[in-house]
Design an enzyme around this catalytic site. Structure first.
Site, PDB file in Angstrom:
ATOM      1  N   TRP A 171      13.878   5.788   0.672  1.00  0.00           N
ATOM      2  CA  TRP A 171      12.893   4.675   0.710  1.00  0.00           C
ATOM      3  C   TRP A 171      13.369   3.313  -0.278  1.00  0.00           C
ATOM      4  O   TRP A 171      12.466   4.294  -1.386  1.00  0.00           O
ATOM      5  CB  TRP A 171      11.600   4.601   1.471  1.00  0.00           C
ATOM      6  CG  TRP A 171      11.214   3.280   1.555  1.00  0.00           C
ATOM      7  CD1 TRP A 171      12.158   3.127   3.062  1.00  0.00           C
ATOM      8  CD2 TRP A 171      10.114   2.455   1.234  1.00  0.00           C
ATOM      9  NE1 TRP A 171      10.146   1.517   2.809  1.00  0.00           N
ATOM     10  CE2 TRP A 171       9.814   1.622   1.429  1.00  0.00           C
ATOM     11  CE3 TRP A 171       9.465   3.223  -0.062  1.00  0.00           C
ATOM     12  CZ2 TRP A 171       9.064  -0.156   1.327  1.00  0.00           C
ATOM     13  CZ3 TRP A 171       8.799   2.125  -0.253  1.00  0.00           C
ATOM     14  CH2 TRP A 171       8.340   0.906   0.043  1.00  0.00           C
ATOM     15  N   GLU A 173      15.527   5.923   4.653  1.00  0.00           N
ATOM     16  CA  GLU A 173      14.735   5.025   5.687  1.00  0.00           C
ATOM     17  C   GLU A 173      14.624   3.582   5.513  1.00  0.00           C
ATOM     18  O   GLU A 173      14.677   2.917   4.824  1.00  0.00           O
ATOM     19  CB  GLU A 173      13.644   5.455   5.089  1.00  0.00           C
ATOM     20  CG  GLU A 173      12.154   4.904   5.841  1.00  0.00           C
ATOM     21  CD  GLU A 173      10.588   5.692   4.840  1.00  0.00           C
ATOM     22  OE1 GLU A 173      10.399   6.189   4.321  1.00  0.00           O
ATOM     23  OE2 GLU A 173       9.986   4.923   6.843  1.00  0.00           O
ATOM     24  N   LYS A 188      12.906  -0.058   6.928  1.00  0.00           N
ATOM     25  CA  LYS A 188      11.792  -0.991   7.582  1.00  0.00           C
ATOM     26  C   LYS A 188      12.455  -2.381   8.160  1.00  0.00           C
ATOM     27  O   LYS A 188      13.190  -3.007   7.241  1.00  0.00           O
ATOM     28  CB  LYS A 188      10.662  -0.715   5.785  1.00  0.00           C
ATOM     29  CG  LYS A 188       9.563  -0.862   6.015  1.00  0.00           C
ATOM     30  CD  LYS A 188       8.895  -0.704   4.536  1.00  0.00           C
ATOM     31  CE  LYS A 188       7.678  -1.383   5.154  1.00  0.00           C
ATOM     32  NZ  LYS A 188       6.424  -0.160   4.379  1.00  0.00           N
ATOM     33  N   ASP A 216      10.926   5.775  10.806  1.00  0.00           N
ATOM     34  CA  ASP A 216       9.333   5.096  10.691  1.00  0.00           C
ATOM     35  C   ASP A 216       8.643   4.664  11.534  1.00  0.00           C
ATOM     36  O   ASP A 216       9.237   3.670  11.791  1.00  0.00           O
ATOM     37  CB  ASP A 216       9.100   5.250   9.463  1.00  0.00           C
ATOM     38  CG  ASP A 216       7.349   5.175   9.142  1.00  0.00           C
ATOM     39  OD1 ASP A 216       6.703   4.377   9.467  1.00  0.00           O
ATOM     40  OD2 ASP A 216       7.261   5.450   8.091  1.00  0.00           O
ATOM     41  N   HIS A 273       7.754   1.268  11.324  1.00  0.00           N
ATOM     42  CA  HIS A 273       9.124   0.002  10.693  1.00  0.00           C
ATOM     43  C   HIS A 273      10.018  -0.837  11.689  1.00  0.00           C
ATOM     44  O   HIS A 273      10.074  -0.839  10.865  1.00  0.00           O
ATOM     45  CB  HIS A 273       9.783   1.065   9.792  1.00  0.00           C
ATOM     46  CG  HIS A 273       8.642   1.723   8.425  1.00  0.00           C
ATOM     47  ND1 HIS A 273       9.049   2.075   7.752  1.00  0.00           N
ATOM     48  CD2 HIS A 273       7.602   1.255   7.778  1.00  0.00           C
ATOM     49  CE1 HIS A 273       8.775   2.108   7.197  1.00  0.00           C
ATOM     50  NE2 HIS A 273       7.658   2.442   7.296  1.00  0.00           N
ATOM     51  N   HIS A 332       9.429   9.910  10.573  1.00  0.00           N
ATOM     52  CA  HIS A 332       7.678   9.714   9.209  1.00  0.00           C
ATOM     53  C   HIS A 332       6.564   8.887  10.442  1.00  0.00           C
ATOM     54  O   HIS A 332       7.379   7.961  11.091  1.00  0.00           O
ATOM     55  CB  HIS A 332       8.161   8.758   8.736  1.00  0.00           C
ATOM     56  CG  HIS A 332       8.136   9.095   7.620  1.00  0.00           C
ATOM     57  ND1 HIS A 332       8.264   8.562   6.399  1.00  0.00           N
ATOM     58  CD2 HIS A 332       8.786  10.675   7.103  1.00  0.00           C
ATOM     59  CE1 HIS A 332       9.161   8.765   4.496  1.00  0.00           C
ATOM     60  NE2 HIS A 332       9.337   9.953   4.948  1.00  0.00           N
ATOM     61  N   ASP A 374      -0.159  -3.686   9.589  1.00  0.00           N
ATOM     62  CA  ASP A 374      -0.314  -2.016   8.581  1.00  0.00           C
ATOM     63  C   ASP A 374       0.757  -0.773   9.899  1.00  0.00           C
ATOM     64  O   ASP A 374       0.154  -0.275  10.773  1.00  0.00           O
ATOM     65  CB  ASP A 374      -1.385  -1.392   8.635  1.00  0.00           C
ATOM     66  CG  ASP A 374      -1.293  -0.617   7.447  1.00  0.00           C
ATOM     67  OD1 ASP A 374      -1.299   0.051   6.695  1.00  0.00           O
ATOM     68  OD2 ASP A 374      -1.607   1.048   7.785  1.00  0.00           O
ATOM     69  N   ASP A 379       0.478   2.172   8.107  1.00  0.00           N
ATOM     70  CA  ASP A 379       0.646   3.914   7.124  1.00  0.00           C
ATOM     71  C   ASP A 379      -0.635   4.491   8.673  1.00  0.00           C
ATOM     72  O   ASP A 379      -1.227   5.231   7.168  1.00  0.00           O
ATOM     73  CB  ASP A 379       0.993   3.781   6.463  1.00  0.00           C
ATOM     74  CG  ASP A 379       1.934   2.718   5.851  1.00  0.00           C
ATOM     75  OD1 ASP A 379       2.819   4.249   6.277  1.00  0.00           O
ATOM     76  OD2 ASP A 379       2.036   2.214   5.622  1.00  0.00           O
ATOM     77  N   ASP A 435       3.698  10.453   7.620  1.00  0.00           N
ATOM     78  CA  ASP A 435       3.420   9.482   6.862  1.00  0.00           C
ATOM     79  C   ASP A 435       2.045   8.158   6.881  1.00  0.00           C
ATOM     80  O   ASP A 435       2.698   7.431   7.690  1.00  0.00           O
ATOM     81  CB  ASP A 435       5.125   8.329   6.849  1.00  0.00           C
ATOM     82  CG  ASP A 435       5.076   7.474   5.545  1.00  0.00           C
ATOM     83  OD1 ASP A 435       4.094   7.735   4.805  1.00  0.00           O
ATOM     84  OD2 ASP A 435       6.405   7.071   5.108  1.00  0.00           O
TER      85      ASP A 435
HETATM   86  C1  RNT Z   1       7.343   2.986   3.150  1.00  0.00           C
HETATM   87  C2  RNT Z   1       7.954   4.172   3.212  1.00  0.00           C
HETATM   88  C3  RNT Z   1       7.732   5.537   2.618  1.00  0.00           C
HETATM   89  C4  RNT Z   1       6.519   5.791   2.273  1.00  0.00           C
HETATM   90  C5  RNT Z   1       6.491   6.818   1.451  1.00  0.00           C
HETATM   91  C6  RNT Z   1       4.954   7.040   0.895  1.00  0.00           C
HETATM   92  O1  RNT Z   1       7.129   2.135   3.864  1.00  0.00           O
HETATM   93  O2  RNT Z   1       7.755   4.077   4.606  1.00  0.00           O
HETATM   94  O3  RNT Z   1       8.409   6.449   3.341  1.00  0.00           O
HETATM   95  O4  RNT Z   1       5.165   5.485   2.845  1.00  0.00           O
HETATM   96  O5  RNT Z   1       7.633   7.142   0.611  1.00  0.00           O
HETATM   97 ZN    ZN Z   2       7.775   6.485   5.358  1.00  0.00          ZN
END
Ligand code: RNT
Ligand code: ZN
Length: 421
Positions: free
Chosen positions: A188, A229, A231, A262, A265, A289, A297, A299, A329
């Protein structure tokens, strides 16, 4: 909770599910296939150990909060991870980022890292009979500060990051080889721009060129599995992210790599669960993820919600568990970090268990006959079924705290260990 009570509740649940045609014994067996890769970076808010007191800096990801107990050394991090593992049923892997190497107090730049910096982790994982996954770290570095790494138009910067990722793939391969289970390497990059760019095409062409250079080196799949990955946007990359979903989907299909989904994203109303049945037609394996996006956010700590559930259901319904690598993640610095792991990992496991407790054949029969009322009623009815009793029984059989018992374990660890840091 008393053993006999857990057993008794399970037997009642077993009967209720059997009435729907679901064999809970089979579900418990199937749960052995749900292996979650624990992300190492929740222990220390994605700081890493390149230098003492490293903080997350640059690259569009940010941890907020200052709850006490953050891991400040690898030893503390390992202690936290051991605590986490002792509270989780089932099997786990560990997912490391390159900044978590053991550099012996010296600054080893990212284009100089070697297997030896991760040998301690490999030994650690072997002792625990765990597999390792790995990630290049293309953020929190002066050469990532202007917002572009592998897509940089500056050849010096681009070359630096190509070299870093190449080394990371080699390190991951060695992890896979030594531990006897393929290591997933996830790539990523934060590349993107705050304001509207005018030359997206060159940036994406440059990223493609970098990836081609990186993946020109081939490693056996039994040691290394490559994933990329995407985003949608990040902090400081609000207007455009070079590595978008379209970009990586195209790249993965053409070059036979895995893709990382993820779920933080994508557009907020987009469902990652819906993507699985499409992507699996064109790509061999997926990396998840799992996270919980909240407004801007991406995460927050994973919780047992509809989004997570649909992802698990779509995997189970497609009978594709063996083609999906499950990673977590998220990073939240505002609560007990060990607790954050346990909540998120257990939520993911619970979601898969819930998904396995679905009378799929019956539902499909309704669907094929256009009996959508019956389909919806049955799906609603399932929400009232005692899957919690099965979950408790599963935890008990795995010799880990049942029900709320893990909370007191974590509070004890907080008092005895985390508060003293
Ligand atoms: C960032 C990605 C990535 C990170 C990690 C720490 O937006 O999701 O995967 O969160 O690599
Ligand atoms: Zn991620």
């Amino acid at each position: 909770m008393k053993k006999e009570e857990i057993e008794k509740s399970y037997q009642l649940a077993k009967k209720q599910y059997a009435e729907l045609g679901i064999d809970t014994t089979k579900v418990l067996k199937e749960m052995e296939k749900v292996v979650i890769s624990l992300h190492c970076w929740q222990t220390d808010d994605v700081g890493g150990f390149e230098k003492p007191g490293a903080e997350l800096g640059g690259g569009g990801i940010q941890a907020t909060g200052n709850y006490p107990g953050k891991a400040k050394t690898i030893a503390q991090m390992r202690a936290d991870l051991d605590k986490v593992l002792s509270l989780l049923p089932g099997k786990q892997r560990l997912n490391l980022h390159a900044i978590y190497g053991e550099f012996g107090g010296k600054l080893v730049d990212r284009d100089k890292i070697e297997v030896k910096h991760y040998q301690g982790w490999i030994n650690w994982a072997r002792k625990r009979k765990m597999g390792l996954d790995f990630n290049c770290t293309c953020f929190s570095h002066p050469l990532a500060d202007d917002g572009f790494t592998l897509s940089s138009k500056n050849p010096k910067i681009r070359k630096f990051w190509v070299e870093h990722v190449k080394r990371c793939r080699l390190i991951a391969t060695e992890m896979g080889k030594q531990l006897g289970t393929p290591s997933v390497h996830n790539l990523w990059i934060p590349d993107g721009s705050k304001d509207t760019p005018v030359d997206r095409f060159t940036l994406r062409k440059t990223l493609k060129k970098s990836l081609d250079e990186i993946f020109a080196v081939k490693y056996p799949k039994k040691y290394l599995k490559d994933s990329i990955e995407s985003k949608l946007f990040g902090i400081g990359s609000e207007s455009m992210v070079v590595g978008s979903h379209d970009f990586y989907m195209g790249y993965a299909v053409k070059n036979n790599t895995m893709i990382t989904l993820d779920n933080g994203h994508f557009h907020p109303t987009e469902q990652v669960g819906d993507k699985i049945s499409s992507i699996l037609l064109y790509i061999d394996e997926l990396l998840l993820h799992l996270t919980r996006g909240v407004r801007w956010d991406s995460d927050h700590v994973v919780a047992f919600n509809d989004e997570l559930l649909l992802i698990a259901q779509e995997i189970v319904r497609a009978k594709a568990l063996s083609r999906v690598n499950i990673g977590l993640d998220y990073f939240d610095a505002s609560l007990n970090r060990v607790g954050a792991y346990v909540i998120g990992c257990r939520a993911a496991q619970m979601a898969f268990m819930y998904a396995m407790l679905e009378p799929w054949d019956t539902l499909v029969r309704f669907e094929e006959k256009g009996r959508t009322f019956e389909r919806l009623s049955l799906l609603e009815l399932l929400k009232t079924k005692p899957y919690g009793a099965l979950w408790d029984y599963y935890c008990m059989k795995n010799n880990v705290p049942v029900g709320a018992d893990y909370i007191s374990e974590i509070l004890k660890y907080e008092k005895e260990v985390l508060d003293k840091r």
